[in-house]
Design a protein around this motif. Sequence first.
Motif, PDB file in Angstrom:
ATOM      1  N   GLY A 126     -25.541  15.876 -79.474  1.00  0.00           N
ATOM      2  CA  GLY A 126     -25.471  14.319 -80.164  1.00  0.00           C
ATOM      3  C   GLY A 126     -26.737  13.917 -80.064  1.00  0.00           C
ATOM      4  N   ARG A 127     -27.638  14.102 -78.987  1.00  0.00           N
ATOM      5  CA  ARG A 127     -28.924  13.469 -78.717  1.00  0.00           C
ATOM      6  C   ARG A 127     -29.832  14.022 -79.712  1.00  0.00           C
ATOM      7  NH1 ARG A 127     -30.717  11.391 -73.775  1.00  0.00           N
ATOM      8  NH2 ARG A 127     -32.491  10.992 -75.021  1.00  0.00           N
ATOM      9  N   ALA A 130     -29.122  12.615 -83.189  1.00  0.00           N
ATOM     10  CA  ALA A 130     -29.565  11.144 -83.094  1.00  0.00           C
ATOM     11  C   ALA A 130     -31.154  11.012 -83.716  1.00  0.00           C
ATOM     12  CB  ALA A 130     -29.281  10.560 -81.964  1.00  0.00           C
ATOM     13  N   GLY A 260     -26.125   8.202 -80.249  1.00  0.00           N
ATOM     14  CA  GLY A 260     -26.860   9.424 -79.776  1.00  0.00           C
ATOM     15  C   GLY A 260     -26.767   9.585 -78.183  1.00  0.00           C
ATOM     16  N   SER A 311     -22.282   8.869 -87.128  1.00  0.00           N
ATOM     17  CA  SER A 311     -22.979   9.750 -86.455  1.00  0.00           C
ATOM     18  C   SER A 311     -22.274  10.495 -85.186  1.00  0.00           C
ATOM     19  CB  SER A 311     -24.374   9.235 -85.790  1.00  0.00           C
ATOM     20  OG  SER A 311     -24.205   8.234 -84.596  1.00  0.00           O
ATOM     21  N   THR A 315     -21.329  14.627 -85.210  1.00  0.00           N
ATOM     22  CA  THR A 315     -21.392  15.219 -83.996  1.00  0.00           C
ATOM     23  C   THR A 315     -20.235  15.880 -83.473  1.00  0.00           C
ATOM     24  OG1 THR A 315     -22.968  13.569 -83.133  1.00  0.00           O
ATOM     25  CG2 THR A 315     -22.248  15.112 -81.675  1.00  0.00           C
TER      26      THR A 315
END
Length: 392
Positions: A126-127, A130, A260, A311, A315
């Motif tokens: 996820g990070r 982002a 994120g 987003s 993810t």
Amino acid sequence: MPLPLYLLAMAVCAMGTSEFMLAGLLPDIASDLDVTVGAAGTLTSAFAIGMVVGAPLVAALARNWPRRPALLGFILVFAAAHAVAALTTSFFVLFAGRVVAALANAGFLAVALTAAAALVSPDRKGRALAVLLSGTTVATVAGVPGGAMLGTALGWRATFWAVAVLCLPAAVGILRGIPAGRDEDPALGRPALRSELAELGKPRLILVMLLGALVNAATFAGLTFLAPVVTDSAGLADWWISAALMLFGAGSFVGVTVAGRLSDRRPGPVIAIGGPLLLIGWPALAVLGKEPVALFVLLFVQGALSFALGSTLITRVLYEAEAAPTMAGSYATAALNVGAAAGPLVAAASLHTGGGVLGPLWASGCLVAVALLIALPLRTVITDQRSTVVLR
């Protein structure tokens, strides 16, 4: 986050500028090429359709390619397509150029999403996503408004030239920053293509792809026809279109940054809170859009909510497609762009209803409502990656 991830985000910024910039250029394109604004809006759908078709197709073809030459080739083709579009006087050639650019963009994103996930530990997808999508949000904050201002001052063709030029430093960054060693080759240790394609039969993967597509459709439905809302409904000058796009982009940057940090471990609150607020926001924008202050505040909020929710869902696509390491990025790209293709078409149809230029905003609200109606009874399936619930 690794430096190559930010280099990929720089390239995504150049491509995102192209994908979103038509929101401020449609009236000029329609006038110059002697087509209706609705017809000009199909350029957005053409781009999205090219990405939907191209993402899995090009990703499958590029499975055996080392990542650096693949990414470099895609971005150079993307730049060339924009140069051709800037020179043409034919709407058909412009339409075809958007499709070619979309195929290149699809291939790039499919490889980049997979590469981004591979650059970090499995619990930080996820990070990484982002950071990659921050390129898109920077495009909406700076690139798209800048393109709209450039188009207002020098014509829409100047904006296409600017995107082509913007691709060049991104290409240099990829050439210098993405490793080319065999340990970076996505072909090493990959499963068979057939087994990766079989992942598309998983109900949970189909569900999150569908929801991501619906939320992105709502985003593009409202954003593609934002210019007439600013100039006709709110009664503002053309220059305010850039300000409106910038505020939406600033909100999207905030949304994708916050999401994120939550989408890996706590996607549930993002969806449960962001979804209903997004549903309320689009009709509120349609009702209050005649007031400039309310219009700009709501655009910021909707940008944040749209990208936070979108987003997070994308993810989840990457998580659900873990068994398809070379194709997962293409599934996420396809989901995003099914929405990007459908949204403007729904919005264009709404222009002929009683809503007029505000019709696309109502259409966005309807698309979010459909997504929530689907998601509500299946929320545990969406948010819990380890869930044993099976859809039947």
